[in-house]
Design a protein around this motif. Sequence first.
Motif, PDB file in Angstrom:
ATOM      1  N   ASN A 303      25.332  98.150  17.768  1.00  0.00           N
ATOM      2  CA  ASN A 303      24.540  96.980  17.386  1.00  0.00           C
ATOM      3  C   ASN A 303      25.201  95.682  17.857  1.00  0.00           C
ATOM      4  N   ASP A 304      26.520  95.583  17.732  1.00  0.00           N
ATOM      5  CA  ASP A 304      27.199  94.381  18.221  1.00  0.00           C
ATOM      6  C   ASP A 304      27.082  94.258  19.743  1.00  0.00           C
ATOM      7  N   SER A 305      27.182  95.385  20.428  1.00  0.00           N
ATOM      8  CA  SER A 305      27.099  95.376  21.886  1.00  0.00           C
ATOM      9  C   SER A 305      25.716  94.958  22.368  1.00  0.00           C
ATOM     10  N   VAL A 306      24.672  95.389  21.657  1.00  0.00           N
ATOM     11  CA  VAL A 306      23.301  95.014  22.018  1.00  0.00           C
ATOM     12  C   VAL A 306      23.124  93.508  21.919  1.00  0.00           C
ATOM     13  N   GLU A 311      22.833  87.919  24.364  1.00  0.00           N
ATOM     14  CA  GLU A 311      23.349  86.552  24.494  1.00  0.00           C
ATOM     15  C   GLU A 311      23.871  86.288  25.909  1.00  0.00           C
ATOM     16  N   GLU A 312      24.543  87.282  26.480  1.00  0.00           N
ATOM     17  CA  GLU A 312      25.087  87.119  27.835  1.00  0.00           C
ATOM     18  C   GLU A 312      23.971  86.955  28.858  1.00  0.00           C
ATOM     19  N   VAL A 313      22.951  87.789  28.761  1.00  0.00           N
ATOM     20  CA  VAL A 313      21.841  87.722  29.708  1.00  0.00           C
ATOM     21  C   VAL A 313      21.033  86.446  29.502  1.00  0.00           C
ATOM     22  N   ALA A 315      22.009  83.574  28.444  1.00  0.00           N
ATOM     23  CA  ALA A 315      22.720  82.391  28.926  1.00  0.00           C
ATOM     24  C   ALA A 315      22.542  82.184  30.423  1.00  0.00           C
ATOM     25  N   LYS A 316      22.249  83.254  31.150  1.00  0.00           N
ATOM     26  CA  LYS A 316      22.090  83.163  32.602  1.00  0.00           C
ATOM     27  C   LYS A 316      20.644  82.900  33.009  1.00  0.00           C
ATOM     28  N   LYS A 317      19.716  83.023  32.072  1.00  0.00           N
ATOM     29  CA  LYS A 317      18.301  82.847  32.380  1.00  0.00           C
ATOM     30  C   LYS A 317      17.901  81.374  32.322  1.00  0.00           C
ATOM     31  N   LYS A 318      16.861  81.043  33.075  1.00  0.00           N
ATOM     32  CA  LYS A 318      16.331  79.690  33.048  1.00  0.00           C
ATOM     33  C   LYS A 318      15.413  79.478  31.852  1.00  0.00           C
ATOM     34  N   TYR A 319      14.987  80.579  31.264  1.00  0.00           N
ATOM     35  CA  TYR A 319      14.089  80.477  30.105  1.00  0.00           C
ATOM     36  C   TYR A 319      14.698  81.247  28.936  1.00  0.00           C
ATOM     37  N   HIS A 320      14.382  80.782  27.701  1.00  0.00           N
ATOM     38  CA  HIS A 320      14.960  81.380  26.501  1.00  0.00           C
ATOM     39  C   HIS A 320      13.907  81.731  25.460  1.00  0.00           C
ATOM     40  N   ASN A 321      12.649  81.406  25.754  1.00  0.00           N
ATOM     41  CA  ASN A 321      11.566  81.791  24.857  1.00  0.00           C
ATOM     42  C   ASN A 321      10.291  81.933  25.688  1.00  0.00           C
ATOM     43  N   PHE A 322       9.195  82.290  25.051  1.00  0.00           N
ATOM     44  CA  PHE A 322       7.963  82.598  25.786  1.00  0.00           C
ATOM     45  C   PHE A 322       7.388  81.353  26.463  1.00  0.00           C
ATOM     46  N   ASN A 323       7.433  80.211  25.793  1.00  0.00           N
ATOM     47  CA  ASN A 323       6.883  78.984  26.389  1.00  0.00           C
ATOM     48  C   ASN A 323       7.659  78.591  27.640  1.00  0.00           C
ATOM     49  N   GLU A 324       8.978  78.695  27.570  1.00  0.00           N
ATOM     50  CA  GLU A 324       9.788  78.371  28.747  1.00  0.00           C
ATOM     51  C   GLU A 324       9.518  79.359  29.883  1.00  0.00           C
ATOM     52  N   LEU A 325       9.248  80.610  29.536  1.00  0.00           N
ATOM     53  CA  LEU A 325       8.911  81.605  30.560  1.00  0.00           C
ATOM     54  C   LEU A 325       7.633  81.205  31.291  1.00  0.00           C
ATOM     55  N   LEU A 326       6.624  80.764  30.548  1.00  0.00           N
ATOM     56  CA  LEU A 326       5.364  80.347  31.177  1.00  0.00           C
ATOM     57  C   LEU A 326       5.572  79.164  32.119  1.00  0.00           C
ATOM     58  N   GLU A 327       6.483  78.284  31.739  1.00  0.00           N
ATOM     59  CA  GLU A 327       6.695  77.081  32.535  1.00  0.00           C
ATOM     60  C   GLU A 327       7.495  77.341  33.807  1.00  0.00           C
ATOM     61  N   THR A 328       8.003  78.535  33.993  1.00  0.00           N
ATOM     62  CA  THR A 328       8.708  78.865  35.237  1.00  0.00           C
ATOM     63  C   THR A 328       7.752  79.107  36.372  1.00  0.00           C
ATOM     64  N   ASN A 329       6.468  79.293  36.091  1.00  0.00           N
ATOM     65  CA  ASN A 329       5.458  79.554  37.117  1.00  0.00           C
ATOM     66  C   ASN A 329       4.557  78.328  37.281  1.00  0.00           C
ATOM     67  N   ASP A 330       3.629  78.435  38.242  1.00  0.00           N
ATOM     68  CA  ASP A 330       2.660  77.350  38.417  1.00  0.00           C
ATOM     69  C   ASP A 330       1.787  77.222  37.187  1.00  0.00           C
ATOM     70  N   ILE A 331       1.485  75.985  36.815  1.00  0.00           N
ATOM     71  CA  ILE A 331       0.721  75.736  35.586  1.00  0.00           C
ATOM     72  C   ILE A 331      -0.506  74.919  35.953  1.00  0.00           C
ATOM     73  N   TRP A 332      -1.672  75.335  35.442  1.00  0.00           N
ATOM     74  CA  TRP A 332      -2.903  74.556  35.555  1.00  0.00           C
ATOM     75  C   TRP A 332      -3.353  74.122  34.176  1.00  0.00           C
ATOM     76  N   GLU A 333      -3.725  72.904  34.069  1.00  0.00           N
ATOM     77  CA  GLU A 333      -4.216  72.407  32.805  1.00  0.00           C
ATOM     78  C   GLU A 333      -5.727  72.251  32.895  1.00  0.00           C
ATOM     79  N   VAL A 334      -6.442  72.881  32.005  1.00  0.00           N
ATOM     80  CA  VAL A 334      -7.895  72.823  31.981  1.00  0.00           C
ATOM     81  C   VAL A 334      -8.331  71.888  30.867  1.00  0.00           C
ATOM     82  N   LYS A 335      -9.095  70.837  31.246  1.00  0.00           N
ATOM     83  CA  LYS A 335      -9.584  69.873  30.250  1.00  0.00           C
ATOM     84  C   LYS A 335     -11.070  70.022  30.044  1.00  0.00           C
TER      85      LYS A 335
END
Length: 335
Positions: A303-306, A311-313, A315-335
């Motif tokens: 459990n500690d190793s998991v 945490e190690e992985v 720290a190396k990622k550009k995103y840390h949650n689902f919203n940040e993951l979405l923002e790594t790609n092209d985004i279109w805003e529909v009004k």
Amino acid sequence: MKMYTANDYKKGQPRWCPGCGDHFFLASLHKAMAEIGVAPHETAVISGIGCSSRLPYYVNTYAMQTVHGRAAAISTGAKVVNPNLTVWQVSGDGDGLAIGGNHFIHAMRRNIDINIILLNNRIYGLTKGQYSPTSPRGFVSKSSPYGTVEDPFRPAELCFGARGHFFARSVATDAKGTQEILKAAKLHKGVAVCEILQNCVIFNNGVYDSVYTNEGRKKNCIYVRHGEKLVFGENNEFGLVQQGFGLKVVEIGKDGYTLDDILVHDAHCEDNTLQLKIAEMSNENGFPVALGVIRDVEAPTYNDSVYAQIEEVSAKKKYHNFNELLETNDIWEVK
């Protein structure tokens, strides 16, 4: 910090046969939990199927009776999801080592931080008296009327062979000894296996008669404690010495043997060779039955190793949650 009593962990009316070893163990577990002091709401007791697996109904903690042989899998999931939870897995020798044998050995290999209680009466009690994985060769039962032709598992050997880091043993009727190993199991970081020797008064009564009373344990058992001499007997008149690659019982003060010749128990030694020899001793081969903490070695936990890997992985990622993951790609805003 709140002080707890055994009553804080009690629940329901146990429904086991009068004299069943499960009653003795349950009372010891309640007392050990109170001494350990982990709150009931921070504790989970998880079991499979069998007489012993009714135990979760009788503890005032989070509890779950799962399916046959799968208690280790459920316990692993509970501990990984909530690493602050203290998890007690309760299994019989049939539930834990037959259909649950695969989960048992992989819990050892992974070193998940749970406490596995193996209530070993060498019989299937709930399903009315078939031989189990720990029944000895030649054992006569309802499923082996002419005697089983199989050799049994030795729980300690199985635990050590799967790279287990903690193994302890007690007799169900020995309340003090049982409580001691349960507290040691809780202090150990990693999977901790506690084998509890107990009689099934209906289908295998008397299987542990030689060690079931205080008098019997004085004559036929040795209590092992880290850093102490391996002595036993009603007056500690006997001891264990090394003979070649094996062990030998000697009487202190006779044949030239003194207390200085007696081995000192080392539960923390990473090399489990001597620990396994101690764990496998039996009255049948002329040795005392070892009780207490036989092996207790530190190692990284699953459990500690998991969580460290996450945490190690992360720290190396550009995103840390689902919203940040979405923002790594092209985004279109529909009004």
